[in-house]
Motif scaffolding. Structure first.
Motif, PDB file in Angstrom:
ATOM      1  N   MET A   1      -7.081 -11.949   7.671  1.00  0.00           N
ATOM      2  CA  MET A   1      -5.947 -12.714   7.118  1.00  0.00           C
ATOM      3  C   MET A   1      -6.337 -13.414   5.830  1.00  0.00           C
ATOM      4  O   MET A   1      -5.492 -13.620   4.939  1.00  0.00           O
ATOM      5  N   THR A   2      -7.587 -13.801   5.695  1.00  0.00           N
ATOM      6  CA  THR A   2      -8.049 -14.365   4.424  1.00  0.00           C
ATOM      7  C   THR A   2      -7.934 -13.335   3.310  1.00  0.00           C
ATOM      8  O   THR A   2      -7.592 -13.656   2.166  1.00  0.00           O
ATOM      9  N   ARG A   3      -8.181 -12.091   3.623  1.00  0.00           N
ATOM     10  CA  ARG A   3      -8.022 -11.024   2.626  1.00  0.00           C
ATOM     11  C   ARG A   3      -6.561 -10.913   2.182  1.00  0.00           C
ATOM     12  O   ARG A   3      -6.268 -10.746   0.991  1.00  0.00           O
ATOM     13  N   ALA A   4      -5.631 -11.025   3.165  1.00  0.00           N
ATOM     14  CA  ALA A   4      -4.212 -10.990   2.795  1.00  0.00           C
ATOM     15  C   ALA A   4      -3.865 -12.168   1.887  1.00  0.00           C
ATOM     16  O   ALA A   4      -3.103 -12.021   0.904  1.00  0.00           O
ATOM     17  N   GLU A   5      -4.394 -13.342   2.179  1.00  0.00           N
ATOM     18  CA  GLU A   5      -4.129 -14.506   1.330  1.00  0.00           C
ATOM     19  C   GLU A   5      -4.730 -14.324  -0.059  1.00  0.00           C
ATOM     20  O   GLU A   5      -4.129 -14.731  -1.069  1.00  0.00           O
ATOM     21  N   MET A   6      -5.904 -13.723  -0.133  1.00  0.00           N
ATOM     22  CA  MET A   6      -6.509 -13.488  -1.441  1.00  0.00           C
ATOM     23  C   MET A   6      -5.668 -12.525  -2.280  1.00  0.00           C
ATOM     24  O   MET A   6      -5.546 -12.689  -3.504  1.00  0.00           O
ATOM     25  N   GLN A  22      -0.952  -3.727   4.063  1.00  0.00           N
ATOM     26  CA  GLN A  22      -0.292  -2.609   3.398  1.00  0.00           C
ATOM     27  C   GLN A  22       1.182  -2.890   3.139  1.00  0.00           C
ATOM     28  O   GLN A  22       1.745  -2.491   2.108  1.00  0.00           O
ATOM     29  N   ASN A  23       1.833  -3.601   4.059  1.00  0.00           N
ATOM     30  CA  ASN A  23       3.235  -3.978   3.837  1.00  0.00           C
ATOM     31  C   ASN A  23       3.356  -5.053   2.771  1.00  0.00           C
ATOM     32  O   ASN A  23       4.402  -5.151   2.109  1.00  0.00           O
ATOM     33  N   ILE A  24       2.337  -5.879   2.591  1.00  0.00           N
ATOM     34  CA  ILE A  24       2.364  -6.854   1.489  1.00  0.00           C
ATOM     35  C   ILE A  24       2.418  -6.110   0.159  1.00  0.00           C
ATOM     36  O   ILE A  24       3.161  -6.493  -0.772  1.00  0.00           O
ATOM     37  N   TYR A  25       1.643  -5.038   0.049  1.00  0.00           N
ATOM     38  CA  TYR A  25       1.655  -4.255  -1.194  1.00  0.00           C
ATOM     39  C   TYR A  25       3.024  -3.626  -1.466  1.00  0.00           C
ATOM     40  O   TYR A  25       3.363  -3.337  -2.620  1.00  0.00           O
ATOM     41  N   LYS A  26       3.805  -3.426  -0.391  1.00  0.00           N
ATOM     42  CA  LYS A  26       5.131  -2.833  -0.574  1.00  0.00           C
ATOM     43  C   LYS A  26       6.163  -3.845  -1.063  1.00  0.00           C
ATOM     44  O   LYS A  26       7.277  -3.445  -1.447  1.00  0.00           O
ATOM     45  N   CYS A  27       5.828  -5.112  -1.004  1.00  0.00           N
ATOM     46  CA  CYS A  27       6.765  -6.161  -1.421  1.00  0.00           C
ATOM     47  C   CYS A  27       6.749  -6.290  -2.945  1.00  0.00           C
ATOM     48  O   CYS A  27       6.135  -7.233  -3.502  1.00  0.00           O
ATOM     49  N   LYS A  28       7.327  -5.389  -3.640  1.00  0.00           N
ATOM     50  CA  LYS A  28       7.331  -5.387  -5.099  1.00  0.00           C
ATOM     51  C   LYS A  28       8.708  -4.941  -5.609  1.00  0.00           C
ATOM     52  O   LYS A  28       9.391  -4.137  -4.927  1.00  0.00           O
ATOM     53  N   PRO A  29       9.137  -5.490  -6.719  1.00  0.00           N
ATOM     54  CA  PRO A  29       8.483  -6.603  -7.421  1.00  0.00           C
ATOM     55  C   PRO A  29       8.714  -7.905  -6.672  1.00  0.00           C
ATOM     56  O   PRO A  29       9.573  -7.981  -5.818  1.00  0.00           O
ATOM     57  N   ILE A  30       7.929  -8.898  -7.005  1.00  0.00           N
ATOM     58  CA  ILE A  30       7.994 -10.169  -6.286  1.00  0.00           C
ATOM     59  C   ILE A  30       7.885 -11.309  -7.269  1.00  0.00           C
ATOM     60  O   ILE A  30       7.116 -11.274  -8.233  1.00  0.00           O
ATOM     61  N   LEU A  50     -10.169   0.284  -6.706  1.00  0.00           N
ATOM     62  CA  LEU A  50      -9.299   0.486  -7.864  1.00  0.00           C
ATOM     63  C   LEU A  50      -7.857   0.660  -7.412  1.00  0.00           C
ATOM     64  O   LEU A  50      -6.916   0.180  -8.095  1.00  0.00           O
ATOM     65  N   GLN A  51      -7.648   1.313  -6.273  1.00  0.00           N
ATOM     66  CA  GLN A  51      -6.287   1.489  -5.769  1.00  0.00           C
ATOM     67  C   GLN A  51      -5.656   0.149  -5.432  1.00  0.00           C
ATOM     68  O   GLN A  51      -4.470  -0.095  -5.750  1.00  0.00           O
ATOM     69  N   GLU A  52      -6.418  -0.771  -4.808  1.00  0.00           N
ATOM     70  CA  GLU A  52      -5.889  -2.112  -4.529  1.00  0.00           C
ATOM     71  C   GLU A  52      -5.635  -2.873  -5.823  1.00  0.00           C
ATOM     72  O   GLU A  52      -4.658  -3.632  -5.935  1.00  0.00           O
ATOM     73  N   PHE A  53      -6.480  -2.679  -6.810  1.00  0.00           N
ATOM     74  CA  PHE A  53      -6.276  -3.326  -8.112  1.00  0.00           C
ATOM     75  C   PHE A  53      -4.947  -2.878  -8.730  1.00  0.00           C
ATOM     76  O   PHE A  53      -4.178  -3.692  -9.254  1.00  0.00           O
ATOM     77  N   ARG A  54      -4.651  -1.597  -8.637  1.00  0.00           N
ATOM     78  CA  ARG A  54      -3.384  -1.086  -9.173  1.00  0.00           C
ATOM     79  C   ARG A  54      -2.199  -1.639  -8.385  1.00  0.00           C
ATOM     80  O   ARG A  54      -1.153  -1.971  -8.968  1.00  0.00           O
ATOM     81  N   LYS A  55      -2.351  -1.753  -7.041  1.00  0.00           N
ATOM     82  CA  LYS A  55      -1.252  -2.283  -6.230  1.00  0.00           C
ATOM     83  C   LYS A  55      -0.960  -3.729  -6.579  1.00  0.00           C
ATOM     84  O   LYS A  55       0.215  -4.148  -6.629  1.00  0.00           O
ATOM     85  N   VAL A  56      -2.004  -4.512  -6.833  1.00  0.00           N
ATOM     86  CA  VAL A  56      -1.787  -5.913  -7.219  1.00  0.00           C
ATOM     87  C   VAL A  56      -1.053  -5.983  -8.552  1.00  0.00           C
ATOM     88  O   VAL A  56      -0.143  -6.805  -8.750  1.00  0.00           O
ATOM     89  N   LEU A  57      -1.428  -5.136  -9.497  1.00  0.00           N
ATOM     90  CA  LEU A  57      -0.731  -5.107 -10.792  1.00  0.00           C
ATOM     91  C   LEU A  57       0.733  -4.727 -10.606  1.00  0.00           C
ATOM     92  O   LEU A  57       1.627  -5.303 -11.266  1.00  0.00           O
ATOM     93  N   LEU A 103       7.710  -5.717  10.390  1.00  0.00           N
ATOM     94  CA  LEU A 103       6.983  -5.382   9.157  1.00  0.00           C
ATOM     95  C   LEU A 103       7.877  -4.601   8.197  1.00  0.00           C
ATOM     96  O   LEU A 103       7.808  -4.776   6.967  1.00  0.00           O
ATOM     97  N   GLY A 104       8.754  -3.726   8.776  1.00  0.00           N
ATOM     98  CA  GLY A 104       9.680  -3.008   7.903  1.00  0.00           C
ATOM     99  C   GLY A 104      10.669  -3.956   7.235  1.00  0.00           C
ATOM    100  O   GLY A 104      10.988  -3.807   6.039  1.00  0.00           O
ATOM    101  N   ALA A 105      11.173  -4.949   7.987  1.00  0.00           N
ATOM    102  CA  ALA A 105      12.072  -5.940   7.393  1.00  0.00           C
ATOM    103  C   ALA A 105      11.355  -6.745   6.315  1.00  0.00           C
ATOM    104  O   ALA A 105      11.947  -7.091   5.276  1.00  0.00           O
ATOM    105  N   MET A 106      10.118  -7.032   6.514  1.00  0.00           N
ATOM    106  CA  MET A 106       9.330  -7.761   5.512  1.00  0.00           C
ATOM    107  C   MET A 106       9.236  -6.951   4.214  1.00  0.00           C
ATOM    108  O   MET A 106       9.404  -7.480   3.103  1.00  0.00           O
TER     109      MET A 106
END
Length: 790
Positions: free
Chosen positions: A718-723, A665-673, A752-759, A602-605
């Motif tokens: 996992m559907t949430r991660a895909e969304m 949570q690690n998906i949110y760390k993959c920025k910018p993408i 709202l925190q997830e909304f900001r992470k997506v932005l 997950l850290g490498a991701m």
């Protein structure tokens, strides 16, 4: 007859209104040619004429229609005249019929009155004839009663004389039947209390019976005290049969004296001041009774009727006397008691009570006496390791409702706390032995590869079983309740000092919760568990499961054994909860260990340069690393938990509930993408979902579908991660209304925190004002969605 007469005749008669059914009326109207329209109050002649002659051409038949009407009118008038003329004749005939009926009724009344008079005369004649017969019947009954009473009186007078003579001559065998007959005759004269001669005879009979009872008692006392004028044994046997014809108190008095006489020697030999009376010599008391009963039955047993159960009464009085004397001795010398002295005495007493039950219960069922064995080995009967009594089959069920159970042993119950204390010390020693370091090999049963139930668990419950069986033989009252407390104490200690302490890298601790919490908090500071250490954790799980189930059965068995009034006080639920908590914490250790193996992937991701990805390729390396880790670890855990499949399922569900949110949570760390990076990450997410769905059966030769509960959890998370990734790819145009609506659609519970992470992941450069405007739109949309949901 003029019209006025007709009117008077018509009015003078009763007005009768006949109502016909609708079907009859319709048929009459059909036959009458539909005249109901002329009879209707709302008949309109003009409308009727227009209906009959609707056109000018139809007026050509007016004359024929008028002729038909005149013809019908003439017929109706003719019928009316005929009916009016016939009315007087019908009235006269009706009056004649009524007069005739009245005459018949009067004649019938005269006939009925005449029949009643004849019946009264007949009844009077029958009464006169039978009055003399009733007098004769009454006289016959009185004469019969008088003759019967005289016969009974004759029998009573003669029976009293013969009863006195037989009593004086000690003819006990011949006195039985006359005495029964006399008592029946006295029962016949019970309603003649006012006749003095009868009362005198009754008093004489009672006096003779009392004299007979006293004489029999004196004969027995002379015979058993060795008097020279003793009555022969045959006469005593006959006297025993005669006692059954007397009042029940006579037999009770005789048996009470006899039993006390038989136990005089016992009271002297085992008096409290004698050393042989102490509990260390309790088997000598039992030996004395066996020998005395054999001697009594050989010499005097046939002197008494079998249903008197003289031997049983002697044995029961022996038990009562022994219980009272031992109770007084134990109270006086309590300081000398210890478990080594008390327990053998209790065991020998229980064996003796079982022997008495077997002897007298078998005699009651078969109707014959069974000799009490004088085998010297019978005096040393004891309990074996399983708590069963030597020489007695199924004593628990046989003695469950027996009056012999506790007949002597009840005196030991106040001192059984010594026995419970001894069991406590034995369990303390046993527990200390279990806490010793196990050998390098073995230590578990049920599989060499780990995950089996620890052998110490089976040893503990086998020890519990022996203690329970033995205590149930001693007492089922308060000592059983104390024993349940001892069981609960060492179940808690076993879970802490043995199971929790056997976990890898566990430090000695008196608190199970503190020990496991330390492990759960510091798992990142240690390397991952080895297969041997994983085997220890799974062994603790299977052992705790075995303890949980066995503790439930132990509680049920304790409630079955204990007396009903103490049943509700036995509760091992806290200990069951303790084992359940231990299982849950061990599963969490396994989850944390597998998560620790996935942490590097997950850290490498998160550290990958997703903004530089320009094309979508196969799955990324971190997905393969996670898949390889699961293929290496999960089969080992599944095999170790083969006997506890439900806990392996719990492990899978907990891992999914813990790992997938960390993956998000690690998906949110993959920025910018970049867009291609997002697509690549979406592909990786799909591949990882496939890996997780196959995790329960990975590496297994037998492919079985994963549990439905686990599949539901994986698909949902996992559907949430895909969304999230689909929202990252969604365009952000205009004021952002469409993006906010799409966010609400794909992540309806998003914060709202997830909304900001997506932005942040989208990497779109926006001013602070634009970001605030988007956040305001999100808040309004979320508020609207919450209102609609309510």
């Amino acid at each position: 007859m003029d019209s006025n007469d007709i009117t008077d005749d018509k009015d003078s008669g009763p007005e009768v209104q006949i109502n016909f059914p609708s079907s009859v009326m319709s048929r009459i109207e059909e036959l009458m040619g539909g005249t109901e329209q002329f009879d209707n109050d709302e008949f309109d002649a003009v409308s009727y004429i227009n209906h009959v002659f609707p056109t000018e051409q139809s007026l050509a038949g007016v004359e024929s229609a008028v002729a038909r009407c005149e013809f019908r009118l003439a017929g109706v008038e003719l019928d009316i005249r005929r009916l009016v003329r016939a009315q007087p004749q019908q009235r006269e005939e009706g009056q004649k019929a009524l007069l005739h009926a009245q005459q018949c009724i009067a004649e019938l009344a005269l006939q009925v009155a005449d029949i009643n008079k004849k019946a009264e005369r007949s009844e009077s004649m029958v009464r006169e004839i039978t009055s003399e017969i009733k007098q004769l019947d009454c006289a016959k009954s009185n004469l019969t009663a008088a003759i019967t009473a005289l016969n009974h009186l004759h029998m009573l007078v003669g029976g009293v004389d013969s009863l006195n003579a037989m009593t004086n001559a000690r003819q006990y065998k011949e006195v039985v039947l006359p005495m029964q007959a006399i008592m029946e005759v006295l029962q016949h004269f019970s309603c003649y209390d006012e006749i003095e001669p009868l009362n005198a005879l009754r008093e004489q009979v009672h006096h003779t019976r009392s004299q007979l009872a006293q004489q029999i008692l004196d004969d027995f006392k002379q015979a058993f005290t060795g008097s020279k004028s003793a009555v022969p044994a045959r006469t005593l046997r006959e006297a025993s049969a005669a006692v059954d014809g007397l009042e029940p108190r006579v037999r009770r008095q005789l048996l009470g004296w006899l039993v006390a006489l038989q136990l005089q020697e016992y009271a002297h030999l085992f008096s409290p001041e004698q050393e042989v009376a102490w509990v260390s010599h309790i088997e000598k008391r039992f030996t004395w009774l066996k020998k005395h009963l054999l001697a009594f039955e050989d010499s005097l047993g046939n002197m008494f009727p079998p249903h008197w159960k003289v031997s049983e009464k002697i044995a029961m009085q022996f038990c009562k006397t022994t219980r009272e004397e031992l109770g007084a001795l134990l109270a006086a010398r309590r300081g000398e008691l210890d478990v080594k002295l008390l327990l053998p005495a209790i065991q020998k007493t229980a064996a003796f009570e079982a022997l008495l039950h077997k002897r007298f219960s078998a005699a009651d069922e078969s109707g014959t006496d069974i000799d009490v064995s004088l085998d010297p080995a019978a005096d040393n009967k004891n309990f074996d390791i399983e708590g069963k009594e030597v020489g007695i089959s199924d004593p628990e069920s046989a003695l469950a409702q027996s009056p012999w159970r506790g007949a002597i042993g009840a005196c030991f119950e106040p001192y059984l706390s010594l026995y419970i204390t001894s069991l406590d010390h034995s369990l303390r020693t046993f527990m200390d032995h279990l806490q010793e370091p196990p050998p390098a090999e073995g230590g578990a049963v049920g599989g060499a590869g780990g995950g089996g139930v620890l052998s110490s668990c089976a040893d503990l419950f086998l020890f519990y079983k022996r203690c329970l069986v033995q205590c149930a033989r001693l007492s089922t009252a308060e000592p059983m309740l104390e024993l349940s407390g001892v069981f609960a104490k060492y179940l808690r200690e076993y879970s802490v000092s043995v199971l929790s302490a056997s976990l890898p890298r566990a430090t000695p601790s008196t608190s199970l919760v503190g020990n496991l919490q330390t492990l759960l908090k510091e798992y990142d500071n240690h390397p991952r568990y080895t297969p041997q250490e994983l085997g220890k954790i799974t062994s603790v799980i299977t052992t705790a499961e075995y303890c949980l189930e066995t503790t439930l059965h132990l509680q049920q068995k304790l409630k079955e054994k204990v007396v009903p009034r103490l049943k509700d006080k036995i509760d091992l639920t806290p200990e069951q909860d303790l084992f359940q908590a231990l299982i849950a914490d061990c599963i969490q250790l396994l989850v944390r260990d597998v998560e620790a193996g996935c942490a590097a992937a997950l850290g490498a991701m998160a550290r990958a340069g997703w903004q530089h990805v320009r094309a979508v390729a196969d799955q990324s390396g971190y997905v393969g690393h996670i898949a390889q880790l699961l293929r290496h670890t999960v089969p080992l855990l599944r095999d170790n938990l083969a006997s506890s499949r439900k806990y392996f399922t719990q492990f899978c569900i907990r891992f999914a509930n813990s790992f997938i949110p960390k993956f998000i949570q690690n998906i949110y760390k993959c920025k910018p993408i970049s867009t291609a990076g997002t697509e690549q990450l979406l592909l990786d997410t799909h591949m990882l979902k496939t890996v997780l769905l196959e995790m329960p059966s990975v590496g297994s030769e037998v492919k079985r579908p994963p549990p439905a509960t686990y599949t539901k959890v994986v698909i949902k998370l996992m559907t949430r991660a895909e969304m999230v990734l689909k929202l990252v790819m969604a365009p952000l145009e205009g004021a952002g209304d469409g993006f906010v609506a799409q966010f609400q659609q794909l992540l309806p519970d998003g914060t709202l925190q997830e909304f900001r992470k997506v932005l942040d992941m989208k990497g779109v450069k926006m001013s602070k004002t634009q970001v605030q405007a988007l956040e305001l739109l999100f808040k309004e949309a979320a508020k609207t969605a919450n209102t609609d949901g309510k």
